[in-house]
Motif scaffolding. Sequence first.
Motif, PDB file in Angstrom:
ATOM      1  N   ALA A 157      -8.876   7.019  20.849  1.00  0.00           N
ATOM      2  CA  ALA A 157     -10.319   6.843  21.105  1.00  0.00           C
ATOM      3  C   ALA A 157     -10.890   5.622  20.395  1.00  0.00           C
ATOM      4  O   ALA A 157     -11.808   4.995  20.878  1.00  0.00           O
ATOM      5  N   ASP A 158     -10.376   5.292  19.229  1.00  0.00           N
ATOM      6  CA  ASP A 158     -10.821   4.149  18.428  1.00  0.00           C
ATOM      7  C   ASP A 158     -12.339   4.145  18.230  1.00  0.00           C
ATOM      8  O   ASP A 158     -13.005   3.137  18.437  1.00  0.00           O
ATOM      9  N   ARG A 159     -12.859   5.296  17.808  1.00  0.00           N
ATOM     10  CA  ARG A 159     -14.296   5.435  17.555  1.00  0.00           C
ATOM     11  C   ARG A 159     -14.619   4.802  16.208  1.00  0.00           C
ATOM     12  O   ARG A 159     -14.037   5.161  15.182  1.00  0.00           O
ATOM     13  N   LEU A 160     -15.532   3.853  16.204  1.00  0.00           N
ATOM     14  CA  LEU A 160     -15.860   3.112  14.994  1.00  0.00           C
ATOM     15  C   LEU A 160     -16.284   4.014  13.830  1.00  0.00           C
ATOM     16  O   LEU A 160     -15.767   3.859  12.715  1.00  0.00           O
ATOM     17  N   PRO A 161     -17.205   4.989  14.022  1.00  0.00           N
ATOM     18  CA  PRO A 161     -17.582   5.829  12.877  1.00  0.00           C
ATOM     19  C   PRO A 161     -16.394   6.599  12.292  1.00  0.00           C
ATOM     20  O   PRO A 161     -16.308   6.797  11.088  1.00  0.00           O
ATOM     21  N   VAL A 162     -15.472   7.011  13.156  1.00  0.00           N
ATOM     22  CA  VAL A 162     -14.318   7.780  12.684  1.00  0.00           C
ATOM     23  C   VAL A 162     -13.345   6.871  11.950  1.00  0.00           C
ATOM     24  O   VAL A 162     -12.849   7.223  10.873  1.00  0.00           O
ATOM     25  N   THR A 163     -13.063   5.688  12.506  1.00  0.00           N
ATOM     26  CA  THR A 163     -12.137   4.776  11.817  1.00  0.00           C
ATOM     27  C   THR A 163     -12.716   4.333  10.474  1.00  0.00           C
ATOM     28  O   THR A 163     -11.978   4.210   9.498  1.00  0.00           O
ATOM     29  N   GLU A 164     -14.029   4.125  10.405  1.00  0.00           N
ATOM     30  CA  GLU A 164     -14.654   3.759   9.120  1.00  0.00           C
ATOM     31  C   GLU A 164     -14.523   4.897   8.113  1.00  0.00           C
ATOM     32  O   GLU A 164     -14.204   4.675   6.947  1.00  0.00           O
ATOM     33  N   LEU A 165     -14.760   6.125   8.556  1.00  0.00           N
ATOM     34  CA  LEU A 165     -14.653   7.278   7.677  1.00  0.00           C
ATOM     35  C   LEU A 165     -13.224   7.437   7.166  1.00  0.00           C
ATOM     36  O   LEU A 165     -12.998   7.612   5.965  1.00  0.00           O
ATOM     37  N   LEU A 166     -12.247   7.352   8.057  1.00  0.00           N
ATOM     38  CA  LEU A 166     -10.849   7.527   7.668  1.00  0.00           C
ATOM     39  C   LEU A 166     -10.375   6.383   6.780  1.00  0.00           C
ATOM     40  O   LEU A 166      -9.644   6.611   5.812  1.00  0.00           O
ATOM     41  N   THR A 167     -10.797   5.168   7.077  1.00  0.00           N
ATOM     42  CA  THR A 167     -10.421   4.018   6.257  1.00  0.00           C
ATOM     43  C   THR A 167     -10.994   4.159   4.846  1.00  0.00           C
ATOM     44  O   THR A 167     -10.295   3.912   3.856  1.00  0.00           O
ATOM     45  N   ALA A 168     -12.254   4.557   4.749  1.00  0.00           N
ATOM     46  CA  ALA A 168     -12.880   4.740   3.432  1.00  0.00           C
ATOM     47  C   ALA A 168     -12.159   5.823   2.643  1.00  0.00           C
ATOM     48  O   ALA A 168     -11.901   5.663   1.440  1.00  0.00           O
ATOM     49  N   ARG A 169     -11.810   6.935   3.287  1.00  0.00           N
ATOM     50  CA  ARG A 169     -11.112   8.016   2.588  1.00  0.00           C
ATOM     51  C   ARG A 169      -9.719   7.572   2.163  1.00  0.00           C
ATOM     52  O   ARG A 169      -9.268   7.871   1.058  1.00  0.00           O
ATOM     53  N   LEU A 170      -9.038   6.827   3.015  1.00  0.00           N
ATOM     54  CA  LEU A 170      -7.713   6.327   2.676  1.00  0.00           C
ATOM     55  C   LEU A 170      -7.787   5.380   1.479  1.00  0.00           C
ATOM     56  O   LEU A 170      -6.959   5.452   0.565  1.00  0.00           O
ATOM     57  N   ASP A 171      -8.786   4.522   1.448  1.00  0.00           N
ATOM     58  CA  ASP A 171      -8.979   3.617   0.303  1.00  0.00           C
ATOM     59  C   ASP A 171      -9.233   4.412  -0.977  1.00  0.00           C
ATOM     60  O   ASP A 171      -8.706   4.071  -2.045  1.00  0.00           O
ATOM     61  N   GLN A 172     -10.034   5.481  -0.880  1.00  0.00           N
ATOM     62  CA  GLN A 172     -10.302   6.315  -2.052  1.00  0.00           C
ATOM     63  C   GLN A 172      -9.012   6.937  -2.581  1.00  0.00           C
ATOM     64  O   GLN A 172      -8.757   6.941  -3.787  1.00  0.00           O
ATOM     65  N   LEU A 173      -8.198   7.463  -1.660  1.00  0.00           N
ATOM     66  CA  LEU A 173      -6.949   8.110  -2.068  1.00  0.00           C
ATOM     67  C   LEU A 173      -5.979   7.102  -2.677  1.00  0.00           C
ATOM     68  O   LEU A 173      -5.312   7.397  -3.669  1.00  0.00           O
ATOM     69  N   ARG A 174      -5.909   5.918  -2.108  1.00  0.00           N
ATOM     70  CA  ARG A 174      -5.010   4.885  -2.639  1.00  0.00           C
ATOM     71  C   ARG A 174      -5.508   4.319  -3.966  1.00  0.00           C
ATOM     72  O   ARG A 174      -4.729   3.741  -4.718  1.00  0.00           O
TER      73      ARG A 174
END
Length: 116
Positions: free
Chosen positions: A45-62
């Motif tokens: 789907a490449d939904r911008l709000p979802v990719t932003e949310l997942l990217t931010a969470r991934l950055d937090q975890l890393r």
Amino acid sequence: MTDPARNTLPLPDYDHLPIGGLESRVRSLSADEVADLLAYERSHADRLPVTELLTARLDQLRSGAEPTSGNPGALRPEQNSGRAGSPVSPATSPQPFSPPPHGTPDQRGKPKADRT
């Protein structure tokens, strides 16, 4: 990153989850699981709000954040066990209304005998 198959995603029915509830559900996932969701989202789907949310969470975890008490198995809002269906009932329905044969309810027509 590989495109994980839909049935191997860490969140059941990921494609049908509302965006509003996704943030709390990804809190309990590891960095690899969030990365899998991100890869899947980008290739589908490449939904911008979802990719932003997942990217931010991934950055937090890393950056050292730990998974918290999110619940990937939580009920979706549309599966709420509360009352379902229409809020209309005989108690809340209006009384039946039949308009008069002529005129409006607050401006009645004149009887035919009075017309001259």
